[in-house]
Design an enzyme around this catalytic site. Sequence first.
Site, PDB file in Angstrom:
ATOM      1  N   ASP A 168      29.339   8.974  59.022  1.00  0.00           N
ATOM      2  CA  ASP A 168      29.840  10.301  59.334  1.00  0.00           C
ATOM      3  C   ASP A 168      31.039  10.189  60.275  1.00  0.00           C
ATOM      4  OD1 ASP A 168      28.608  13.279  61.046  1.00  0.00           O
ATOM      5  OD2 ASP A 168      29.982  13.077  59.361  1.00  0.00           O
ATOM      6  N   ASN A 169      31.865  11.234  60.340  1.00  0.00           N
ATOM      7  CA  ASN A 169      32.913  11.404  61.355  1.00  0.00           C
ATOM      8  C   ASN A 169      34.063  10.416  61.274  1.00  0.00           C
ATOM      9  OD1 ASN A 169      30.020  11.834  63.128  1.00  0.00           O
ATOM     10  ND2 ASN A 169      31.393  13.558  62.782  1.00  0.00           N
ATOM     11  N   LYS A 223      30.428   6.290  67.817  1.00  0.00           N
ATOM     12  CA  LYS A 223      31.349   5.834  66.742  1.00  0.00           C
ATOM     13  C   LYS A 223      31.811   4.401  66.947  1.00  0.00           C
ATOM     14  CE  LYS A 223      30.300   9.830  65.742  1.00  0.00           C
ATOM     15  NZ  LYS A 223      29.023   9.943  64.972  1.00  0.00           N
ATOM     16  N   ASP A 257      25.559   7.570  62.206  1.00  0.00           N
ATOM     17  CA  ASP A 257      25.997   8.830  62.820  1.00  0.00           C
ATOM     18  C   ASP A 257      25.756   8.794  64.329  1.00  0.00           C
ATOM     19  OD1 ASP A 257      25.196  12.379  62.408  1.00  0.00           O
ATOM     20  OD2 ASP A 257      27.079  11.359  62.892  1.00  0.00           O
ATOM     21  N   GLU A 278      31.228  19.667  61.051  1.00  0.00           N
ATOM     22  CA  GLU A 278      30.120  20.617  60.933  1.00  0.00           C
ATOM     23  C   GLU A 278      30.451  21.942  61.636  1.00  0.00           C
ATOM     24  OE1 GLU A 278      29.823  17.450  61.841  1.00  0.00           O
ATOM     25  OE2 GLU A 278      28.855  17.221  63.758  1.00  0.00           O
TER      26      GLU A 278
HETATM   27  C1  LIG Z   1      33.175  16.512  72.981  1.00  0.00           C
HETATM   28  C2  LIG Z   1      32.935  16.337  71.499  1.00  0.00           C
HETATM   29  C3  LIG Z   1      31.760  16.823  70.932  1.00  0.00           C
HETATM   30  C4  LIG Z   1      31.551  16.689  69.567  1.00  0.00           C
HETATM   31  C5  LIG Z   1      32.511  16.062  68.793  1.00  0.00           C
HETATM   32  C6  LIG Z   1      32.319  15.969  67.356  1.00  0.00           C
HETATM   33  C7  LIG Z   1      31.208  15.080  66.877  1.00  0.00           C
HETATM   34  C8  LIG Z   1      30.742  15.350  65.590  1.00  0.00           C
HETATM   35  C9  LIG Z   1      29.735  14.530  65.074  1.00  0.00           C
HETATM   36  O1  LIG Z   1      29.271  14.736  63.806  1.00  0.00           O
HETATM   37  C10 LIG Z   1      29.203  13.479  65.813  1.00  0.00           C
HETATM   38  O2  LIG Z   1      28.250  12.698  65.214  1.00  0.00           O
HETATM   39  C11 LIG Z   1      29.667  13.257  67.113  1.00  0.00           C
HETATM   40  C12 LIG Z   1      29.101  12.179  67.983  1.00  0.00           C
HETATM   41  O3  LIG Z   1      29.660  11.884  69.023  1.00  0.00           O
HETATM   42  N1  LIG Z   1      27.967  11.609  67.587  1.00  0.00           N
HETATM   43  C13 LIG Z   1      27.323  10.638  68.434  1.00  0.00           C
HETATM   44  C14 LIG Z   1      25.843  10.714  68.173  1.00  0.00           C
HETATM   45  C15 LIG Z   1      24.986  10.295  69.082  1.00  0.00           C
HETATM   46  C16 LIG Z   1      23.521  10.391  68.828  1.00  0.00           C
HETATM   47  O4  LIG Z   1      23.000   9.077  68.561  1.00  0.00           O
HETATM   48  C17 LIG Z   1      22.350   8.567  69.728  1.00  0.00           C
HETATM   49  N2  LIG Z   1      22.905   7.221  69.930  1.00  0.00           N
HETATM   50  C18 LIG Z   1      24.179   6.914  70.196  1.00  0.00           C
HETATM   51  N3  LIG Z   1      24.345   5.574  70.234  1.00  0.00           N
HETATM   52  C19 LIG Z   1      23.130   5.024  69.992  1.00  0.00           C
HETATM   53  C20 LIG Z   1      22.660   3.692  69.891  1.00  0.00           C
HETATM   54  N4  LIG Z   1      23.479   2.634  70.079  1.00  0.00           N
HETATM   55  N5  LIG Z   1      21.371   3.495  69.610  1.00  0.00           N
HETATM   56  C21 LIG Z   1      20.564   4.546  69.407  1.00  0.00           C
HETATM   57  N6  LIG Z   1      20.931   5.838  69.495  1.00  0.00           N
HETATM   58  C22 LIG Z   1      22.215   6.068  69.771  1.00  0.00           C
HETATM   59  C23 LIG Z   1      22.643   9.550  70.831  1.00  0.00           C
HETATM   60  O5  LIG Z   1      21.582   9.593  71.760  1.00  0.00           O
HETATM   61  C24 LIG Z   1      22.773  10.847  70.060  1.00  0.00           C
HETATM   62  O6  LIG Z   1      21.529  11.378  69.691  1.00  0.00           O
HETATM   63  C25 LIG Z   1      30.686  14.070  67.648  1.00  0.00           C
HETATM   64  C26 LIG Z   1      33.672  15.540  69.352  1.00  0.00           C
HETATM   65  C27 LIG Z   1      33.900  15.699  70.715  1.00  0.00           C
HETATM   66 MG   LIG Z   2      28.183  13.060  63.101  1.00  0.00          MG
END
Ligand SMILES: Cc1ccc(Cc2cc(O)c(O)c(C(=O)NC/C=C/[C@H]3O[C@@H](n4cnc5c(N)ncnc54)[C@H](O)[C@@H]3O)c2)cc1
Ligand SMILES: [Mg+2]
Length: 221
Positions: free
Chosen positions: A169-170, A144, A141, A199
Site C-alpha cells: 500500500d501507499n 513505509k 502496510d 483512503e
Molecule cells: C501524517 C500522515 C498521516 C497519514 C498519512 C497517510 C498514510 C496512509 C496510509 O495508508 C498508511 O498506511 C500510512 C502509514 O503511515 N502507515 C503506517 C502503518 C503503521 C501501522 O503498522 C504498525 N507498524 C509499523 N511498523 C511496524 C513494524 N515494524 N512491525 C509491526 N507493526 C508495525 C503500526 O503500529 C501501525 O499500526 C499513512 C500520511 C501522513
Molecule cells: Mg496504508
Amino acid sequence: MDQSKEQRILNSVSYNAVKGDPESVINCIDKYCSQYEWAMNVGDEKGTILDKVVEEADPSVALELGTYCGYSAIRIARLLKPNTRLLTIEFNPEFASIAKEIIEIAGLSEKVTILEGHSEDIIPQLKKKYEVETLDFVFLDHWKERYAPDTILLEECGLLRKGSILLADNIIYPGAPEFIKYIRSNKRFECTSYPSHLEYMKVEDAMEKAVKDPGAAAMLF
Ligand SMILES: Cc1ccc(Cc2cc(O)c(O)c(C(=O)NC/C=C/[C@H]3O[C@@H](n4cnc5c(N)ncnc54)[C@H](O)[C@@H]3O)c2)cc1
Ligand SMILES: [Mg+2]
C-alpha cells in the site's frame, strides 16, 4: 483520559456493525472514517484492488504487516477459503487489542492470528514458532521504510516461493521509494502498479503488486 481515535472506531463498529458480518464491519469503518475521523485503513477504493489480488493469490497462508485496527485483515480474511489462515503483525499493543476486538465482531477470529511485536523480530519466527512453510500472499502496510528490509528478510528466511504475491500500500502517498527501487530492479519479481487514491481522500496513491518468479510458477502447470 479521553479515548483514542482507534477506540472511537471500535466503539462505532461495536455499536453499528452486524455481529459476524465482515461486510458490515468494513462499511461501518469506511463510513466512520470518511464522515468523522480520517484513519489510515486501506479503505474501499484500494480495498477493492486488495480484494482482487487476494482472490488471484487464493492463499493458504497469508501475512499482513501492520494490522492497525484490523480493517484490511478483515478484507483479506473474509475472502479466505476454509482451513486457510491470515497472520498479521502489529507492534502497538493498543492497536493490536482494538484490532482483535474488531476482527472478533466480524466473526473472523478463527482465520486471523494477530502476532504482537516488531515485524523484524517476528518474521524470523514464522517457520518454527508459527509453523509456516512459505507465504502465498503478503500485504505490506506498516512503516513505509520497513517495506524493503522486511521483503529482504522474508526472502532470507525462505518464506517466499515461486509465485508468492506481495502487495504494498501507499506507493505514492506517503510513498515507499526504497521498496520500489528494490523490487522493480529485482529480476526475480514481476511488478505491477495499480493507481488509486489515498483512503477517504482525493489524493493520488497507488498499490504495487510483485510476484516472485512468476514464469517458473507458470511453467509448473
Ligand atoms: C501524517 C500522515 C498521516 C497519514 C498519512 C497517510 C498514510 C496512509 C496510509 O495508508 C498508511 O498506511 C500510512 C502509514 O503511515 N502507515 C503506517 C502503518 C503503521 C501501522 O503498522 C504498525 N507498524 C509499523 N511498523 C511496524 C513494524 N515494524 N512491525 C509491526 N507493526 C508495525 C503500526 O503500529 C501501525 O499500526 C499513512 C500520511 C501522513
Ligand atoms: Mg496504508
